[in-house]
Design a protein around this motif. Structure first.
Motif, PDB file in Angstrom:
ATOM      1  N   THR A  13      20.976  24.156  62.917  1.00  0.00           N
ATOM      2  CA  THR A  13      19.613  23.818  63.352  1.00  0.00           C
ATOM      3  C   THR A  13      19.353  22.322  63.184  1.00  0.00           C
ATOM      4  O   THR A  13      18.806  21.670  64.082  1.00  0.00           O
ATOM      5  CB  THR A  13      18.575  24.632  62.565  1.00  0.00           C
ATOM      6  N   ALA A  14      19.760  21.774  62.041  1.00  0.00           N
ATOM      7  CA  ALA A  14      19.586  20.336  61.795  1.00  0.00           C
ATOM      8  C   ALA A  14      20.364  19.514  62.815  1.00  0.00           C
ATOM      9  O   ALA A  14      19.891  18.458  63.279  1.00  0.00           O
ATOM     10  CB  ALA A  14      20.027  19.982  60.375  1.00  0.00           C
ATOM     11  N   MET A  15      21.542  19.997  63.183  1.00  0.00           N
ATOM     12  CA  MET A  15      22.325  19.304  64.209  1.00  0.00           C
ATOM     13  C   MET A  15      21.570  19.288  65.535  1.00  0.00           C
ATOM     14  O   MET A  15      21.593  18.286  66.250  1.00  0.00           O
ATOM     15  CB  MET A  15      23.688  19.975  64.373  1.00  0.00           C
ATOM     16  N   GLY A  16      20.902  20.371  65.844  1.00  0.00           N
ATOM     17  CA  GLY A  16      20.098  20.430  67.064  1.00  0.00           C
ATOM     18  C   GLY A  16      18.988  19.403  67.065  1.00  0.00           C
ATOM     19  O   GLY A  16      18.687  18.793  68.096  1.00  0.00           O
ATOM     20  N   HIS A  17      18.388  19.165  65.887  1.00  0.00           N
ATOM     21  CA  HIS A  17      17.346  18.141  65.786  1.00  0.00           C
ATOM     22  C   HIS A  17      17.926  16.755  66.051  1.00  0.00           C
ATOM     23  O   HIS A  17      17.293  15.923  66.726  1.00  0.00           O
ATOM     24  CB  HIS A  17      16.692  18.182  64.404  1.00  0.00           C
ATOM     25  N   SER A  18      19.126  16.507  65.550  1.00  0.00           N
ATOM     26  CA  SER A  18      19.784  15.225  65.804  1.00  0.00           C
ATOM     27  C   SER A  18      20.135  15.066  67.278  1.00  0.00           C
ATOM     28  O   SER A  18      19.949  13.987  67.850  1.00  0.00           O
ATOM     29  CB  SER A  18      21.042  15.085  64.947  1.00  0.00           C
ATOM     30  N   VAL A  19      20.625  16.132  67.894  1.00  0.00           N
ATOM     31  CA  VAL A  19      20.917  16.105  69.330  1.00  0.00           C
ATOM     32  C   VAL A  19      19.649  15.755  70.101  1.00  0.00           C
ATOM     33  O   VAL A  19      19.666  14.884  70.981  1.00  0.00           O
ATOM     34  CB  VAL A  19      21.494  17.457  69.811  1.00  0.00           C
ATOM     35  N   ASP A  20      18.539  16.416  69.758  1.00  0.00           N
ATOM     36  CA  ASP A  20      17.263  16.171  70.446  1.00  0.00           C
ATOM     37  C   ASP A  20      16.826  14.724  70.289  1.00  0.00           C
ATOM     38  O   ASP A  20      16.383  14.095  71.256  1.00  0.00           O
ATOM     39  CB  ASP A  20      16.175  17.103  69.905  1.00  0.00           C
ATOM     40  N   LEU A  21      16.935  14.181  69.071  1.00  0.00           N
ATOM     41  CA  LEU A  21      16.511  12.808  68.833  1.00  0.00           C
ATOM     42  C   LEU A  21      17.373  11.819  69.611  1.00  0.00           C
ATOM     43  O   LEU A  21      16.843  10.929  70.287  1.00  0.00           O
ATOM     44  CB  LEU A  21      16.556  12.458  67.345  1.00  0.00           C
ATOM     45  N   ILE A  22      18.674  11.974  69.540  1.00  0.00           N
ATOM     46  CA  ILE A  22      19.582  11.073  70.256  1.00  0.00           C
ATOM     47  C   ILE A  22      19.276  11.100  71.747  1.00  0.00           C
ATOM     48  O   ILE A  22      19.132  10.054  72.386  1.00  0.00           O
ATOM     49  CB  ILE A  22      21.055  11.447  69.999  1.00  0.00           C
ATOM     50  N   THR A  23      19.147  12.288  72.300  1.00  0.00           N
ATOM     51  CA  THR A  23      18.877  12.444  73.729  1.00  0.00           C
ATOM     52  C   THR A  23      17.544  11.815  74.111  1.00  0.00           C
ATOM     53  O   THR A  23      17.444  11.106  75.119  1.00  0.00           O
ATOM     54  CB  THR A  23      18.893  13.941  74.100  1.00  0.00           C
ATOM     55  N   GLU A  34       9.281   1.490  69.110  1.00  0.00           N
ATOM     56  CA  GLU A  34      10.010   0.899  67.981  1.00  0.00           C
ATOM     57  C   GLU A  34      10.895  -0.247  68.480  1.00  0.00           C
ATOM     58  O   GLU A  34      11.209  -0.343  69.670  1.00  0.00           O
ATOM     59  CB  GLU A  34      10.893   1.959  67.312  1.00  0.00           C
ATOM     60  N   SER A  35      11.328  -1.078  67.561  1.00  0.00           N
ATOM     61  CA  SER A  35      12.211  -2.186  67.928  1.00  0.00           C
ATOM     62  C   SER A  35      13.573  -1.640  68.351  1.00  0.00           C
ATOM     63  O   SER A  35      13.951  -0.513  68.004  1.00  0.00           O
ATOM     64  CB  SER A  35      12.398  -3.133  66.735  1.00  0.00           C
ATOM     65  N   ALA A  36      14.309  -2.452  69.080  1.00  0.00           N
ATOM     66  CA  ALA A  36      15.662  -2.067  69.492  1.00  0.00           C
ATOM     67  C   ALA A  36      16.516  -1.775  68.263  1.00  0.00           C
ATOM     68  O   ALA A  36      17.308  -0.823  68.251  1.00  0.00           O
ATOM     69  CB  ALA A  36      16.293  -3.162  70.356  1.00  0.00           C
ATOM     70  N   GLU A  37      16.343  -2.553  67.206  1.00  0.00           N
ATOM     71  CA  GLU A  37      17.107  -2.356  65.973  1.00  0.00           C
ATOM     72  C   GLU A  37      16.809  -0.983  65.358  1.00  0.00           C
ATOM     73  O   GLU A  37      17.722  -0.276  64.915  1.00  0.00           O
ATOM     74  CB  GLU A  37      16.779  -3.464  64.977  1.00  0.00           C
ATOM     75  N   ASP A  38      15.535  -0.601  65.333  1.00  0.00           N
ATOM     76  CA  ASP A  38      15.161   0.699  64.774  1.00  0.00           C
ATOM     77  C   ASP A  38      15.677   1.851  65.632  1.00  0.00           C
ATOM     78  O   ASP A  38      16.133   2.868  65.107  1.00  0.00           O
ATOM     79  CB  ASP A  38      13.651   0.810  64.611  1.00  0.00           C
ATOM     80  N   ARG A  39      15.604   1.694  66.954  1.00  0.00           N
ATOM     81  CA  ARG A  39      16.132   2.733  67.849  1.00  0.00           C
ATOM     82  C   ARG A  39      17.635   2.881  67.652  1.00  0.00           C
ATOM     83  O   ARG A  39      18.154   3.989  67.569  1.00  0.00           O
ATOM     84  CB  ARG A  39      15.802   2.421  69.310  1.00  0.00           C
ATOM     85  N   GLN A  40      18.333   1.754  67.572  1.00  0.00           N
ATOM     86  CA  GLN A  40      19.785   1.785  67.373  1.00  0.00           C
ATOM     87  C   GLN A  40      20.115   2.451  66.044  1.00  0.00           C
ATOM     88  O   GLN A  40      21.020   3.287  65.965  1.00  0.00           O
ATOM     89  CB  GLN A  40      20.352   0.364  67.414  1.00  0.00           C
ATOM     90  N   ASP A  41      19.387   2.101  65.000  1.00  0.00           N
ATOM     91  CA  ASP A  41      19.625   2.670  63.683  1.00  0.00           C
ATOM     92  C   ASP A  41      19.406   4.189  63.701  1.00  0.00           C
ATOM     93  O   ASP A  41      20.199   4.940  63.139  1.00  0.00           O
ATOM     94  CB  ASP A  41      18.710   2.009  62.651  1.00  0.00           C
ATOM     95  N   GLY A  42      18.341   4.625  64.375  1.00  0.00           N
ATOM     96  CA  GLY A  42      18.065   6.055  64.464  1.00  0.00           C
ATOM     97  C   GLY A  42      19.168   6.810  65.183  1.00  0.00           C
ATOM     98  O   GLY A  42      19.604   7.878  64.736  1.00  0.00           O
ATOM     99  N   VAL A  43      19.632   6.261  66.287  1.00  0.00           N
ATOM    100  CA  VAL A  43      20.715   6.895  67.037  1.00  0.00           C
ATOM    101  C   VAL A  43      22.005   6.864  66.220  1.00  0.00           C
ATOM    102  O   VAL A  43      22.714   7.876  66.128  1.00  0.00           O
ATOM    103  CB  VAL A  43      20.903   6.225  68.420  1.00  0.00           C
ATOM    104  N   ASP A  44      22.305   5.738  65.600  1.00  0.00           N
ATOM    105  CA  ASP A  44      23.536   5.620  64.812  1.00  0.00           C
ATOM    106  C   ASP A  44      23.559   6.612  63.654  1.00  0.00           C
ATOM    107  O   ASP A  44      24.562   7.297  63.432  1.00  0.00           O
ATOM    108  CB  ASP A  44      23.703   4.199  64.272  1.00  0.00           C
ATOM    109  N   ARG A  45      22.460   6.704  62.903  1.00  0.00           N
ATOM    110  CA  ARG A  45      22.406   7.614  61.754  1.00  0.00           C
ATOM    111  C   ARG A  45      22.564   9.068  62.194  1.00  0.00           C
ATOM    112  O   ARG A  45      23.282   9.842  61.558  1.00  0.00           O
ATOM    113  CB  ARG A  45      21.096   7.440  60.980  1.00  0.00           C
ATOM    114  N   ASN A  46      21.902   9.433  63.280  1.00  0.00           N
ATOM    115  CA  ASN A  46      21.987  10.810  63.754  1.00  0.00           C
ATOM    116  C   ASN A  46      23.352  11.119  64.352  1.00  0.00           C
ATOM    117  O   ASN A  46      23.864  12.231  64.205  1.00  0.00           O
ATOM    118  CB  ASN A  46      20.849  11.101  64.731  1.00  0.00           C
ATOM    119  N   THR A  47      23.967  10.148  64.999  1.00  0.00           N
ATOM    120  CA  THR A  47      25.322  10.340  65.520  1.00  0.00           C
ATOM    121  C   THR A  47      26.302  10.535  64.368  1.00  0.00           C
ATOM    122  O   THR A  47      27.145  11.446  64.407  1.00  0.00           O
ATOM    123  CB  THR A  47      25.741   9.128  66.383  1.00  0.00           C
ATOM    124  N   GLN A  48      26.165   9.726  63.321  1.00  0.00           N
ATOM    125  CA  GLN A  48      27.027   9.870  62.148  1.00  0.00           C
ATOM    126  C   GLN A  48      26.837  11.231  61.490  1.00  0.00           C
ATOM    127  O   GLN A  48      27.803  11.880  61.063  1.00  0.00           O
ATOM    128  CB  GLN A  48      26.761   8.745  61.149  1.00  0.00           C
TER     129      GLN A  48
END
Length: 80
Positions: A13-23, A34-48
């Motif tokens: 379920t948590a993985m699904g939340h990360s998929v949703d956020l990245i998408t 949000e700033s480009a840096e914050d968006r990148q950080d959010g995508v990077d953390r969820n991808t990891q």
């Protein structure tokens, strides 16, 4: 250490939340103010997070298609 069935379900379920956020971030539907840096950080953390979880060897019949697609998209994302 093998996870219990309920923990596997919670992790999936948590993985699904990360998929949703990245998408959503990549589509511009989330974190758009949000700033480009914050968006990148959010995508990077969820991808990891997805990379760590998908590597577990005790998954059952869970479909990882969306997870793997989000990992590929997340790794290819560069916020601008």
């Amino acid at each position: 250490m093998t996870r219990e069935t309920d923990q596997i379900a919670k992790d999936y379920t948590a993985m699904g939340h990360s998929v949703d956020l990245i998408t959503a971030v990549i589509a511009g539907d989330q974190m758009a103010d949000e700033s480009a840096e914050d968006r990148q950080d959010g995508v990077d953390r969820n991808t990891q997070h997805l990379e760590l979880r998908v590597a577990k060897d005790d998954w059952g019949s869970e479909d990882m298609t969306a997870v793997n697609a989000a990992i590929t998209a997340g790794n290819g994302y560069t916020a601008s």
